[in-house]
Design an enzyme around this catalytic site. Sequence first.
Site, short mmCIF file in Angstrom:
data_model
loop_
_atom_site.label_atom_id
_atom_site.label_comp_id
_atom_site.label_asym_id
_atom_site.label_seq_id
_atom_site.Cartn_x
_atom_site.Cartn_y
_atom_site.Cartn_z
N HIS A 292 74.59 -6.10 -43.23
CA HIS A 292 75.45 -6.69 -44.25
C HIS A 292 76.06 -7.99 -43.79
CE1 HIS A 292 75.51 -3.16 -46.96
NE2 HIS A 292 75.33 -2.48 -45.84
N VAL B 261 76.79 20.86 -28.55
CA VAL B 261 78.12 21.17 -28.03
C VAL B 261 78.70 22.38 -28.77
CG1 VAL B 261 80.49 20.33 -27.84
CG2 VAL B 261 78.57 18.79 -27.35
N ILE C 231 81.74 6.61 -39.55
CA ILE C 231 80.86 5.44 -39.50
C ILE C 231 79.84 5.50 -40.65
CG2 ILE C 231 79.43 3.98 -38.01
CD1 ILE C 231 82.28 4.50 -36.97
N GLU C 232 80.34 5.19 -41.84
CA GLU C 232 79.47 5.04 -43.00
C GLU C 232 79.21 3.55 -43.14
OE1 GLU C 232 81.78 6.48 -46.30
OE2 GLU C 232 83.58 5.48 -45.56
N CYS D 84 46.17 5.94 -36.97
CA CYS D 84 46.76 5.88 -38.30
C CYS D 84 46.11 4.71 -39.03
CB CYS D 84 48.27 5.69 -38.23
SG CYS D 84 49.03 5.26 -39.81
#
Lengths: 483, 426
Positions: free
Chosen positions: A55, A178, A343-344, A407
């Site tokens: 961004h 964890v 953290i978006e 591939c």
Amino acid sequence: MNIKSYDIVVIGAGVSGCAIARELSRYEYGRGIAVLERASDICEGTSKANSGIVHAGHDAEPGTLKAKLNVQGSKLMKQLAKDLDFPYKQNGSLVLCFDEKDRNKLEELYQKGKKNSVEELRIIEKEEIHRLEPNISEDVVAALYSPMGGIVCPFGLNIALAENACENGVEFYLNTEVKDIIKQEQGYLIQTNQGDFESKIVVNAAGVYADVLHNMVSEKKFNIIPRKGEYCLFDKEVGTYVTHTIFQLPTKYGKGVLVTPTVHGNLLMGPTAEDIEDKEGVDTTGQGLSDVLKRGALSVGQIPGGKIITSFAGLRAHLDRNDGDFLIEEAEDANGFIDIVGIESPGLTCAPAIGVMAAKLVQELLPAKEKEDFKATRQGIPEMASASEDERRELIQKNPAFANVICRCELVTEGEIMDAIHRPLGATTVDGVKRRTRAGMGRCQSGFCLPKVVEILARELNKDIGAITKAGGESYVVEGEQR
Amino acid sequence: MNQQVDIAIIGGGPAGLAAAVAAHSAGIDNLIIIERDEELGGILNQCIHNGFGLHTFKEELTGPEYAARYVEQIETLQIPYLLRTIAVDISVHGDRKAVMVMNKEKGLFTIEAKAVILAMGCRERSRGALNIPGYRPAGVYSAGTAQRYVNMEGRMPGREVVILGSGDIGLIMARRMTLEGANVKMVAELLPYSGGLKRNIVQCLEDYNIPLKLNHTVIDIDGKERVKGVTVAKVDENRKPISGSEEYVSCDTLLLSCGLIPENELSVGLGVKLNPITAGPIVDESLTTNVEGVFACGNVLHVHDLVDYVSKEAESAGTHAAAYIKGEKKAEDKTIEIAYTGGIRYTVPSAIHIENMEQNQVIRFRVDNIYRDVELTVRIGDTTFIKQKKKIMAPSEMEQVIIKKAKLLEIPNPEQIIITISKEGI
């Protein structure tokens, strides 16, 4: 059971955790740095299922950590892509306005961008929009044009950071979940399904699970809401339908979706935004996918459904609190426990800057000397598909396996797949090979190459093909025994 | 100096093999077959069921046996071929075509050919292309990939199976998996009719009591690591899921047999124009594409149901390619377009040139729905060439008509060949 002791343990090998580990690996930590990851590979969470956007920074609220780190991260990304050899392109972005009544919203974004010090922002009119992008809908009225916007390969970035951290001494523990973190006199005891770790500093970069970990050591509990985003990926045939990343102002359908080329030449559309409860709820839905297509069509008209090659969903870690900003700080009541939480978006863009910021926080608590022999660059896997004829011959000369195409759709060779398996933090699963080489990402979606990739993995890892998984855990490709 | 050949054949499956043999019989021995897999035979190698060759050899052979009949001829005639070699790119270089290929033995090199026969076959439609919602666990395979695993690698992809799509591959795999001890719970089919041959429905589903659910589709895939189950729903006349009809079926494997797509990436790179309906090249009576000296046959041209037709079509391509090399092709004369109405989806070829057409020119086509008790008509202007009563015509069974050159030459100024299906008497 013996306890593994480290100076720093980072929990989560997504893009944030790996960026932090890489930054920290610049310093001499006597007892070392470890990264713990519950999945079978790095980049298995939010980091592998997002828009891949760098961004420019006009979207973030001025004064927030998101805004500051966005602009920093965006600036760092170009050089980082060169240093660590992952795909990045500064293709510019447009935020489309479809209604004159909404023009003030474009103005607001422009002002936000200016406050955030985003360079070269300007508002452009319909004619210029169509000169830049002939395929954009006739209904567009104006747009905010940002030449500084970019696109990146999210797995490329994540894996490159991890490999470089690994090369600089960070130890990675995969398949390590964890179970509990216990505050000790000095530092923390981390109990996992693979044994115990002990560390002075813990960096909590566990994505949608960061609340669970934080709440193990802190009384100031918080909650992370998994926010699902669904995407549709289109064939490279329509990969140049637009060349810039096309955003939308909120439309009649709600928050806009983006339409963007990817660094690899596909076209990506999405995401939706749905708050869910399940932290593993990465299934796509009929409603979500049709929403993506409906909203995307506002920008570029209807792209034939036959051009879709796959769809996927990712979960953003949305921190449930008023200010909607990142939370990057030492936990108030847990010394040495550093939260990297919520953290978006624009998290991917911010990753390099989050790395720097978190490393600084750690340095304040546990200073260390900078290494003289820090390896600042990393060589990625050579790509036959994009190599010139001469480069191809050179690769084949070094290793004939680069002439053995596995591939067909993406032109990925045996040489590349073997490199992917044998390099530090190499692939051990079909998806691991896929994310490192693109084998299986083409239009036939591994229909042809799956058995071959599995065979190579089994051969190189000295396992039976029945032991090879798609993505770790119980995701076996075929049954265990030969009939 | 690049290797120079008269004809380069891209693909060593049934189409490529038959084309090579035919071209050789017509006098061209400087040709080469380029095959990406470990051996010649193409998809036939994994089709171990029989039913191949009823027309060609008047025998019921298995896929590998059918392929072997042609491979024997290739070896006897000493027709050159490359294995484990992929064609990366084909481009026009003056009066030749440059085929860029790659293999482990020789690396990257170019073969220059006067003519190219495209015989690359097709790929299967993937889960992604079908946009089926849900998780992305292991255990979702195209029927062909599953077939390769079971028949060639000796491994079962799973034990509790749901199959989406009643195309032939799905039907064959329903039986195959059952024979290997799997529990095939159902075959779901979106359309109100099956896409496979009638004999396969009987021999693969009915004989094994595997339910065929027409007007059904899979609307969700469950299972985070490995398939745990799928949600199947009935669909309405617009093929949209009917709310309330959803059924959760637990399984560990979902096989998809939802259509084959011709592999024309190389063709597009060469500038070959494709027919959007077939996704294969537009060709004339000699199976030449819009690029001179480039021919197409087999599944890359249009997806076939019977390999016998593939062989016939490929033979024609090989013969025409040889004629092209020998300069026997007559200067292009009048083009007659092939038009169609009343339920026909497409024809191959799309147009013919009278001078160059065969004495008995085959036009192959498919219909777009199941038609019962209809009349198939082929006419040019006022002249009716063919008038046939058909009890049944289905999308899954390719049809053909034969136009006699002699008869066509009798017609002054022919404009169009019109093929129609209509209800009797209309």
